[in-house]
Scaffold this motif. Sequence first.
Motif, PDB file in Angstrom:
ATOM      1  N   VAL A 116       0.796  -1.448  -0.026  1.00 27.34           N
ATOM      2  CA  VAL A 116      -0.226   0.481   0.322  1.00 27.34           C
ATOM      3  C   VAL A 116       1.129   1.112  -0.203  1.00 27.34           C
ATOM      4  N   GLY A 117       1.948   1.323   0.953  1.00 27.02           N
ATOM      5  CA  GLY A 117       2.884   2.317   0.770  1.00 27.02           C
ATOM      6  C   GLY A 117       2.884   2.889  -1.611  1.00 27.02           C
ATOM      7  N   GLU A 118       3.461   1.601  -1.591  1.00 27.05           N
ATOM      8  CA  GLU A 118       4.389   2.094  -3.079  1.00 27.05           C
ATOM      9  C   GLU A 118       2.642   2.882  -3.866  1.00 27.05           C
ATOM     10  N   ALA A 119       1.412   2.227  -3.826  1.00 28.96           N
ATOM     11  CA  ALA A 119       0.164   1.794  -4.260  1.00 28.96           C
ATOM     12  C   ALA A 119      -0.409   3.726  -3.805  1.00 28.96           C
ATOM     13  N   CYS A 120       0.080   4.416  -2.302  1.00 27.72           N
ATOM     14  CA  CYS A 120       0.310   5.901  -2.481  1.00 27.72           C
ATOM     15  C   CYS A 120       1.139   6.667  -3.179  1.00 27.72           C
ATOM     16  N   GLN A 121       2.199   6.651  -2.966  1.00 24.18           N
ATOM     17  CA  GLN A 121       3.379   6.883  -4.039  1.00 24.18           C
ATOM     18  C   GLN A 121       3.017   7.599  -5.392  1.00 24.18           C
ATOM     19  N   ARG A 122       1.781   5.841  -5.682  1.00 22.32           N
ATOM     20  CA  ARG A 122       2.070   6.451  -7.372  1.00 22.32           C
ATOM     21  C   ARG A 122      -0.070   6.602  -7.489  1.00 22.32           C
ATOM     22  N   TRP A 123      -0.414   6.958  -7.162  1.00 18.78           N
ATOM     23  CA  TRP A 123      -2.349   6.884  -6.230  1.00 18.78           C
ATOM     24  C   TRP A 123      -2.581   7.895  -7.815  1.00 18.78           C
ATOM     25  N   SER A 124      -1.854   8.560  -7.392  1.00 19.37           N
ATOM     26  CA  SER A 124      -2.214   9.569  -8.524  1.00 19.37           C
ATOM     27  C   SER A 124      -2.215   9.101 -10.399  1.00 19.37           C
ATOM     28  N   GLU A 125      -0.733   8.935 -10.158  1.00 20.97           N
ATOM     29  CA  GLU A 125      -0.349   7.599 -12.014  1.00 20.97           C
ATOM     30  C   GLU A 125      -1.681   6.817 -12.550  1.00 20.97           C
ATOM     31  N   LEU A 126      -1.374   5.918 -10.753  1.00 19.53           N
ATOM     32  CA  LEU A 126      -2.151   5.010 -11.307  1.00 19.53           C
ATOM     33  C   LEU A 126      -4.080   4.674 -11.085  1.00 19.53           C
ATOM     34  N   TYR A 127      -4.757   5.996 -10.851  1.00 21.11           N
ATOM     35  CA  TYR A 127      -5.502   5.756 -10.366  1.00 21.11           C
ATOM     36  C   TYR A 127      -6.950   5.354 -11.087  1.00 21.11           C
ATOM     37  N   THR A 128      -7.709   4.602 -10.945  1.00 21.93           N
ATOM     38  CA  THR A 128      -8.608   4.249 -11.995  1.00 21.93           C
ATOM     39  C   THR A 128     -10.048   4.064 -12.209  1.00 21.93           C
ATOM     40  N   GLN A 129     -10.330   3.894 -10.448  1.00 19.68           N
ATOM     41  CA  GLN A 129     -11.767   4.274 -10.245  1.00 19.68           C
ATOM     42  C   GLN A 129     -11.878   4.680  -9.070  1.00 19.68           C
ATOM     43  N   PRO A 130     -12.751   5.051  -8.467  1.00 18.27           N
ATOM     44  CA  PRO A 130     -13.332   5.196  -7.511  1.00 18.27           C
ATOM     45  C   PRO A 130     -13.004   4.807  -6.006  1.00 18.27           C
ATOM     46  N   GLU A 131     -12.844   5.097  -4.538  1.00 17.81           N
ATOM     47  CA  GLU A 131     -12.994   4.387  -3.940  1.00 17.81           C
ATOM     48  C   GLU A 131     -13.325   4.957  -2.507  1.00 17.81           C
ATOM     49  N   GLY A 132     -14.255   6.243  -2.537  1.00 18.01           N
ATOM     50  CA  GLY A 132     -13.833   6.568  -1.218  1.00 18.01           C
ATOM     51  C   GLY A 132     -14.273   8.271  -0.847  1.00 18.01           C
ATOM     52  N   LEU A 133     -14.018   8.702  -0.554  1.00 18.54           N
ATOM     53  CA  LEU A 133     -15.098  10.434  -0.572  1.00 18.54           C
ATOM     54  C   LEU A 133     -13.544  11.244  -0.005  1.00 18.54           C
ATOM     55  N   TYR A 134     -13.419  11.946  -1.172  1.00 18.90           N
ATOM     56  CA  TYR A 134     -12.528  13.239  -0.859  1.00 18.90           C
ATOM     57  C   TYR A 134     -13.296  15.102  -0.299  1.00 18.90           C
ATOM     58  N   LEU A 135     -13.094  15.141   0.642  1.00 16.13           N
ATOM     59  CA  LEU A 135     -13.022  16.509   1.089  1.00 16.13           C
ATOM     60  C   LEU A 135     -12.625  17.576   0.597  1.00 16.13           C
ATOM     61  N   SER A 136     -12.222  18.711   0.457  1.00 19.83           N
ATOM     62  CA  SER A 136     -11.186  19.583  -0.350  1.00 19.83           C
ATOM     63  C   SER A 136     -11.777  20.913   0.646  1.00 19.83           C
ATOM     64  N   PHE A 137      -9.928  21.495   1.004  1.00 17.92           N
ATOM     65  CA  PHE A 137     -10.835  22.458   1.655  1.00 17.92           C
ATOM     66  C   PHE A 137     -11.755  23.702   1.476  1.00 17.92           C
ATOM     67  N   GLU A 138     -11.139  23.764  -0.371  1.00 19.75           N
ATOM     68  CA  GLU A 138     -11.985  24.470  -0.308  1.00 19.75           C
ATOM     69  C   GLU A 138     -13.753  24.237  -0.588  1.00 19.75           C
ATOM     70  N   ASP A 139     -13.514  23.324   0.039  1.00 23.32           N
ATOM     71  CA  ASP A 139     -15.555  22.967   0.168  1.00 23.32           C
ATOM     72  C   ASP A 139     -15.794  22.857   2.083  1.00 23.32           C
ATOM     73  N   ARG A 140     -14.671  23.377   2.264  1.00 25.51           N
ATOM     74  CA  ARG A 140     -14.488  24.342   3.725  1.00 25.51           C
ATOM     75  C   ARG A 140     -16.659  24.806   3.684  1.00 25.51           C
ATOM     76  N   GLY A 141     -16.892  25.409   4.333  1.00 20.33           N
ATOM     77  CA  GLY A 141     -18.504  25.820   4.591  1.00 20.33           C
ATOM     78  C   GLY A 141     -19.265  25.327   4.098  1.00 20.33           C
ATOM     79  N   HIS A 142     -18.852  23.846   3.259  1.00 18.87           N
ATOM     80  CA  HIS A 142     -19.941  22.745   2.595  1.00 18.87           C
ATOM     81  C   HIS A 142     -20.047  21.847   2.574  1.00 18.87           C
TER      82      HIS A 142
END
Length: 607
Positions: A116-142
């Motif tokens: 999982v360490g390598e998977a994280c290092q390369r997450w953006s490179e290998l990305y294919t499918q949604p698997e969770g929820l992302y909350l961004s700083f820009e979403d604050r308030g919402h």
Amino acid sequence: MSSQARNNSAAPVANIKHVHHHMPPRHNPLPSPWDYDTANTIEARKYTRTYGLTPPGVDTFEKQLQRCLAQLAARKTPIEKYQYLSVLRNTNVHLFYRLLAGNVKEICPLIYTPTVGEACQRWSELYTQPEGLYLSFEDRGHLHQVIQNWPHDVEITVVTDGSRILGLGDLGINGMGIPVGKLSLYTACAGIHPMKTLPLCLDLGTSNKEFREDPLYLGSRRDKVTAEEEKEFLDEMMAALTERWPSIVIQYEDFKNPFPSLERYQNTYTMFNDDIQGTGAVILGGFINAVKQSGVAPKDQRAVFLGAGSAGVGVAKQLTEFFMKEGLSEEDAKKRFWLVDSQGLVAHDRGKLADHKLYFARDDNDGQQYRSLEEVVEYVKPTILMGLSTIGGAFTPKILQRMAEMNDRPVIFPLSNPSSKSECTFEEAIKYTNGKCLFASGSPFPTLTHDGKDLTPGQGNNVYVFPGIGLGAILSKSVSVTQGMIYASGAALSDSLLPSETAENWLYPDINRIRDVSVVVTKHVIRAAQKDGVDRELQLRGVRDEELEVYVRQRMYDPFTEHEKVEEEVRGLAGLVGRGETNGVAGKGVEVPVGVANGGHVVGKER
Ligand SMILES: NC(=O)C1=CN([C@@H]2O[C@H](COP(=O)(O)OP(=O)(O)OC[C@H]3O[C@@H](n4cnc5c(N)ncnc54)[C@H](O)[C@@H]3O)[C@@H](O)[C@H]2O)C=CC1
Ligand SMILES: CC(=O)C(=O)O
Ligand SMILES: [Mg+2]
């Protein structure tokens, strides 16, 4: 360009966000991944509207596993195997967990540390499918609205901001691999239903400049937000999560500085920090067994820790409590620990120290500063060496040899992850202590032969406790996760060794028994919640221990029996049809000609 698009492109960013957040949620019309099981009967497929969407043959579990294992073997590298397993989890979830159940020892390293360490290092490179929820700083308030987008009910979430992923540093949103991996283990080890888990990754910027400049990086390109901004964001997130799912258990994971959030939320939410508390408990479990085997009384133990961060301090705190339960005063217990960080021995006269280091800072070093681990080892003459430093190879041959000269059974725990960051390998520890050490590492190492004897290393990894802490908190509906519950998880772990494992000098149970171990941990966590009066499931209080175990097991997701629920629904429907009570509605399924439905398929029986 439509007037709608023109309006949006001219609108201030905040307005676009506002419009977006208030869009009504769209219903996902597709069946869920757990419906695409090639072991499902024809009737179940019709009922779930997946008839025709999987190949016509009906598999047995055995054939499915045979196919999966062959495909896994065909992938050459660990990361290819990780990718295959991710696809399987996302498309045929029960099969994924059936595969895992029978092959924990082989598959854990592929979905968790080290891969999982390598998977994280390369997450953006290998990305294919949604698997969770992302909350961004820009979403604050919402955040509340974004959280509404998650389509399922949630019992537990693992949340990271990616700022300290294993020992690999700040990986930003690439850290999503950690919540995904840990929650897979919650399901595999403690039977929390996969649909009820929420992998959550926060995009609070990243200090990783390389990622910020990487065109493929999928997070925001801003630097890490300030501590104050993070606090406000987390306040909003905790409230929003608990508002949507009032009983949710929230596990913090792999934050660079997790002490303030633990302090702030541990009494007001059902939350715990796995790196501080789970790690403390799991090392407590192995350590209790190591103390028994080393023959050195707690009052004579001297523990040197390389690493004084969340894990180092968390472990030292749990062990302090153990020493106190063994009869030492708090002052005496605390004095059994010497913490070393990147500046050397943590001592009061060294200069300003971070708050979390103050408790264990030494004041008996007579003005002498010990800068290297080697110097500290010579000064302290430790019985125990713990590594939570992220520095691979820091336990040098010389240091290991000295530990063996000074002790009959030196305790050597290189706990940093992944394997590349382990302070030493099992092979090095055995070689340089001449087989004398009591060993556990954070990431798994293979069994080896020494003096004609097979030696199996222990894995001192919080995976032995966090599933049971989480399930215990869920089932007891505890309002918070108390120190009593954390300690109980580690103590239960130390008690869960089989006589055959103790006879082999093991410190941790066989990882293949993790589901049974997690049941034991869960039971003790529930009892501790009751003792501390934080449980809300009051009917469990009067239940005898044996009954509690049955209750826990009954509540656990079992990938081998999930299909029976659908089949029961189908049978129930067939009964209704027989009695003419359906008004012509044939369940969720499509009508197909009888000849097709019964057309020569073998319905798997060998379950
Ligand atoms: N086995 C397990 O279950 C767990 C293992 N870990 C591992 O522990 C490691 C540390 O995690 P955290 O404490 O959360 O990180 P952290 O960033 O809070 O702490 C790291 C500590 O190591 C020290 N350090 C860094 N470079 C050093 C050097 N050259 N010499 C001496 N000390 C040095 C730092 O000063 C700091 O005190 C990670 O590799 C992580 O994967 C963490 C949690 C659980
Ligand atoms: C195991 C774990 O939690 C870590 O290495 O951070
Ligand atoms: Mg961690």
